[in-house]
Design a protein around this motif. Structure first.
Motif, PDB file in Angstrom:
ATOM      1  N   GLU A  44      -1.486  -4.979  -8.387  1.00 51.55           N
ATOM      2  CA  GLU A  44      -2.062  -3.776  -7.789  1.00 51.55           C
ATOM      3  C   GLU A  44      -3.541  -3.617  -8.146  1.00 51.55           C
ATOM      4  O   GLU A  44      -4.334  -3.132  -7.324  1.00 51.55           O
ATOM      5  CB  GLU A  44      -1.263  -2.555  -8.239  1.00 51.55           C
ATOM      6  CG  GLU A  44       0.132  -2.523  -7.624  1.00 51.55           C
ATOM      7  CD  GLU A  44       0.965  -1.373  -8.151  1.00 51.55           C
ATOM      8  OE1 GLU A  44       0.505  -0.684  -9.089  1.00 51.55           O
ATOM      9  OE2 GLU A  44       2.085  -1.194  -7.641  1.00 51.55           O
ATOM     10  N   GLU A  88      -5.429  -5.722  -5.757  1.00 52.49           N
ATOM     11  CA  GLU A  88      -5.507  -5.032  -4.461  1.00 52.49           C
ATOM     12  C   GLU A  88      -6.626  -3.990  -4.481  1.00 52.49           C
ATOM     13  O   GLU A  88      -7.398  -3.882  -3.524  1.00 52.49           O
ATOM     14  CB  GLU A  88      -4.189  -4.326  -4.155  1.00 52.49           C
ATOM     15  CG  GLU A  88      -3.057  -5.218  -3.729  1.00 52.49           C
ATOM     16  CD  GLU A  88      -1.835  -4.392  -3.366  1.00 52.49           C
ATOM     17  OE1 GLU A  88      -1.249  -4.622  -2.301  1.00 52.49           O
ATOM     18  OE2 GLU A  88      -1.480  -3.485  -4.146  1.00 52.49           O
ATOM     19  N   ARG A 139      -4.428  -4.573   0.881  1.00 49.42           N
ATOM     20  CA  ARG A 139      -3.102  -4.137   0.462  1.00 49.42           C
ATOM     21  C   ARG A 139      -2.027  -5.014   1.095  1.00 49.42           C
ATOM     22  O   ARG A 139      -2.046  -5.282   2.299  1.00 49.42           O
ATOM     23  CB  ARG A 139      -2.869  -2.673   0.842  1.00 49.42           C
ATOM     24  CG  ARG A 139      -1.520  -2.127   0.365  1.00 49.42           C
ATOM     25  CD  ARG A 139      -1.364  -0.657   0.701  1.00 49.42           C
ATOM     26  NE  ARG A 139      -0.028  -0.158   0.386  1.00 49.42           N
ATOM     27  CZ  ARG A 139       0.367   0.234  -0.817  1.00 49.42           C
ATOM     28  NH1 ARG A 139      -0.484   0.200  -1.833  1.00 49.42           N
ATOM     29  NH2 ARG A 139       1.598   0.671  -1.013  1.00 49.42           N
ATOM     30  N   VAL A 140      -1.094  -5.445   0.268  1.00 47.38           N
ATOM     31  CA  VAL A 140       0.032  -6.248   0.745  1.00 47.38           C
ATOM     32  C   VAL A 140       0.986  -5.353   1.524  1.00 47.38           C
ATOM     33  O   VAL A 140       1.311  -4.236   1.097  1.00 47.38           O
ATOM     34  CB  VAL A 140       0.757  -6.904  -0.448  1.00 47.38           C
ATOM     35  CG1 VAL A 140       2.042  -7.586  -0.002  1.00 47.38           C
ATOM     36  CG2 VAL A 140      -0.163  -7.899  -1.137  1.00 47.38           C
ATOM     37  N   SER A 141       1.450  -5.851   2.684  1.00 46.28           N
ATOM     38  CA  SER A 141       2.326  -5.054   3.536  1.00 46.28           C
ATOM     39  C   SER A 141       3.529  -5.874   3.998  1.00 46.28           C
ATOM     40  O   SER A 141       3.626  -7.079   3.740  1.00 46.28           O
ATOM     41  CB  SER A 141       1.547  -4.524   4.743  1.00 46.28           C
ATOM     42  OG  SER A 141       1.013  -5.594   5.502  1.00 46.28           O
ATOM     43  N   SER A 142       4.432  -5.221   4.700  1.00 49.66           N
ATOM     44  CA  SER A 142       5.689  -5.842   5.115  1.00 49.66           C
ATOM     45  C   SER A 142       5.447  -7.096   5.954  1.00 49.66           C
ATOM     46  O   SER A 142       4.644  -7.091   6.878  1.00 49.66           O
ATOM     47  CB  SER A 142       6.518  -4.834   5.921  1.00 49.66           C
ATOM     48  OG  SER A 142       7.726  -5.417   6.362  1.00 49.66           O
ATOM     49  N   TRP A 188       8.244  -4.952  -7.145  1.00 43.86           N
ATOM     50  CA  TRP A 188       7.030  -4.800  -6.331  1.00 43.86           C
ATOM     51  C   TRP A 188       7.148  -5.586  -5.037  1.00 43.86           C
ATOM     52  O   TRP A 188       6.834  -5.082  -3.956  1.00 43.86           O
ATOM     53  CB  TRP A 188       5.824  -5.262  -7.146  1.00 43.86           C
ATOM     54  CG  TRP A 188       4.499  -4.961  -6.532  1.00 43.86           C
ATOM     55  CD1 TRP A 188       3.812  -3.784  -6.597  1.00 43.86           C
ATOM     56  CD2 TRP A 188       3.675  -5.862  -5.775  1.00 43.86           C
ATOM     57  NE1 TRP A 188       2.609  -3.894  -5.928  1.00 43.86           N
ATOM     58  CE2 TRP A 188       2.500  -5.154  -5.422  1.00 43.86           C
ATOM     59  CE3 TRP A 188       3.820  -7.185  -5.374  1.00 43.86           C
ATOM     60  CZ2 TRP A 188       1.479  -5.736  -4.673  1.00 43.86           C
ATOM     61  CZ3 TRP A 188       2.798  -7.771  -4.627  1.00 43.86           C
ATOM     62  CH2 TRP A 188       1.648  -7.053  -4.278  1.00 43.86           C
ATOM     63  N   LYS A 248       9.620  -3.733  -2.717  1.00 38.59           N
ATOM     64  CA  LYS A 248       9.074  -2.487  -2.172  1.00 38.59           C
ATOM     65  C   LYS A 248       8.005  -2.749  -1.122  1.00 38.59           C
ATOM     66  O   LYS A 248       7.884  -1.998  -0.148  1.00 38.59           O
ATOM     67  CB  LYS A 248       8.512  -1.627  -3.302  1.00 38.59           C
ATOM     68  CG  LYS A 248       9.585  -1.031  -4.201  1.00 38.59           C
ATOM     69  CD  LYS A 248       8.992  -0.327  -5.409  1.00 38.59           C
ATOM     70  CE  LYS A 248      10.082   0.211  -6.326  1.00 38.59           C
ATOM     71  NZ  LYS A 248       9.522   0.812  -7.575  1.00 38.59           N
ATOM     72  N   ARG A 249       7.247  -3.815  -1.292  1.00 39.47           N
ATOM     73  CA  ARG A 249       6.190  -4.136  -0.328  1.00 39.47           C
ATOM     74  C   ARG A 249       6.724  -4.903   0.882  1.00 39.47           C
ATOM     75  O   ARG A 249       6.006  -5.083   1.858  1.00 39.47           O
ATOM     76  CB  ARG A 249       5.095  -4.947  -1.001  1.00 39.47           C
ATOM     77  CG  ARG A 249       4.312  -4.162  -2.046  1.00 39.47           C
ATOM     78  CD  ARG A 249       3.628  -2.926  -1.443  1.00 39.47           C
ATOM     79  NE  ARG A 249       2.846  -2.218  -2.435  1.00 39.47           N
ATOM     80  CZ  ARG A 249       1.597  -2.496  -2.749  1.00 39.47           C
ATOM     81  NH1 ARG A 249       0.973  -3.488  -2.130  1.00 39.47           N
ATOM     82  NH2 ARG A 249       0.959  -1.804  -3.660  1.00 39.47           N
TER      83      ARG A 249
END
Length: 330
Positions: A197, A200, A206-209, A245, A248-249
């Motif tokens: 984080e 980031e 930002r890491v996303s789906s 993490w 969740k991401r």
């Protein structure tokens, strides 16, 4: 030896483990294999995409995600994340590539050259992708498939051939040595979620789906500087607690330049806990022994740490994985 003693001794021996990493490691609940089992039971993605699912978290790479990732291509410049296949035995290469020349140009009558390749690619030497049939846990594979479905004929389910259409998505580089201002992390250094984080926050990426996350520890830079060492016993890597993490991401794939897990893992009874948590519980594919050195330089020059990522594993029916040449495209 308990986790607290392990962390203190490792830091004293190496002299480079950040105090923040020490604090995070001591505070983590992941101390024994029972903690891993409890996390897996609570967080499994089994049945999330149906009882016959073969792709796991790659289902998060939707057509919309691919089109979004394609928009990251602005220059048309590609960078390989594959380390050259090692052909000589070394402390970190117990099974080198067997490369035999069948036909050469030695004879004036030669019309072709040809060779044959044989490789045991799993382990800590060669850049490769782990299929979801690669890891067993309590007799099961991802999605609850019985491990007995893997026989001497290969994997009858969850094989690497399920990925024959390739993996195309947004890649995000998390460069831990660059973040710490060092050429490489020392063996035994654990990377925690707060470290990911913090990167980031620094890069504003930002890491996303559906993303693929590439974590650089500088393993290959260290090897060039000091020579090979037994990476299977001691290497920088991700701590088991980062599994939270990644879930969740909604991360679809994780690549590192080591064998993913920090070694020693710090988890009693589980030498490679994150392998089990990501592959078996979450269905997240893994690339081990990637070589992001060129990518690190390309990203720093452009001040861009996300890109279009393309991976095309070999279509091996029944295969437990595949050598890989991931490509980052800017």
């Amino acid at each position: 030896m308990n986790l607290l003693k392990t962390v203190i001794i490792t830091g004293a021996l190496l002299g480079t483990l950040p105090s923040a990493a020490q604090d995070s490691a001591v505070a983590t609940p992941f101390k024994t294999v029972k903690d891993i089992d409890a996390w897996n039971e609570k967080n499994r993605n089994w049945q999330r995409w149906g009882p016959q699912d073969q792709l796991g978290a790659l289902n998060l790479i939707t057509p919309a995600k691919r089109k979004e990732a394609l928009r990251l291509v602005r220059e048309g410049v590609s960078v390989s994340l594959a380390h050259p296949l090692e052909t000589q035995k070394a402390e970190d290469v117990p099974y080198p590539l067997d490369h035999d020349m069948i036909m050469t140009g030695a004879s004036p009558d030669s019309m072709y050259s040809a060779d044959s390749l044989a490789i045991g690619f799993h382990g800590f030497s060669h850049t490769h992708l782990d299929a979801l049939c690669h890891v067993f846990d309590h007799g099961k594979m991802y999605n609850g498939y019985d491990q007995k479905l893997v026989t001497e004929k290969g994997c009858s389910t969850l094989s690497v051939s399920a990925l024959k259409d390739g993996i195309l998505t947004r890649g995000v580089l998390i460069d831990m040595p660059a973040f710490q201002g060092v050429p490489y992390l020392e063996p035994g250094t654990a990377i925690h979620a707060k470290d990911l984080e913090a990167w980031e926050k620094k890069t504003k990426v930002r890491v996303s789906s559906g993303d693929a996350v590439i974590v650089r520890t500088g393993r290959w830079a260290r090897r060039s500087a000091v020579g090979p060492w037994d990476v299977s016993k001691q290497s920088a890597g991700l701590h088991a607690s980062t599994a939270d993490w990644f879930k969740k991401r909604g991360v679809a794939l994780v690549a590192t330049d080591t064998g993913l897990d920090v070694l020693p893992s710090g988890v009693e009874g589980s030498p490679l806990p994150l392998h089990v948590m990501l592959i078996n519980a979450l269905g997240v594919h893994i690339i081990d022994n990637a070589d992001p050195e060129a990518l690190s330089k390309a990203a720093a020059e452009r001040k861009r740490h996300d890109f279009f990522l393309v991976i095309a594993p070999l279509n091996v029916e029944g295969g437990t994985g595949s050598p890989a040449n991931p490509l980052a495209v800017f």
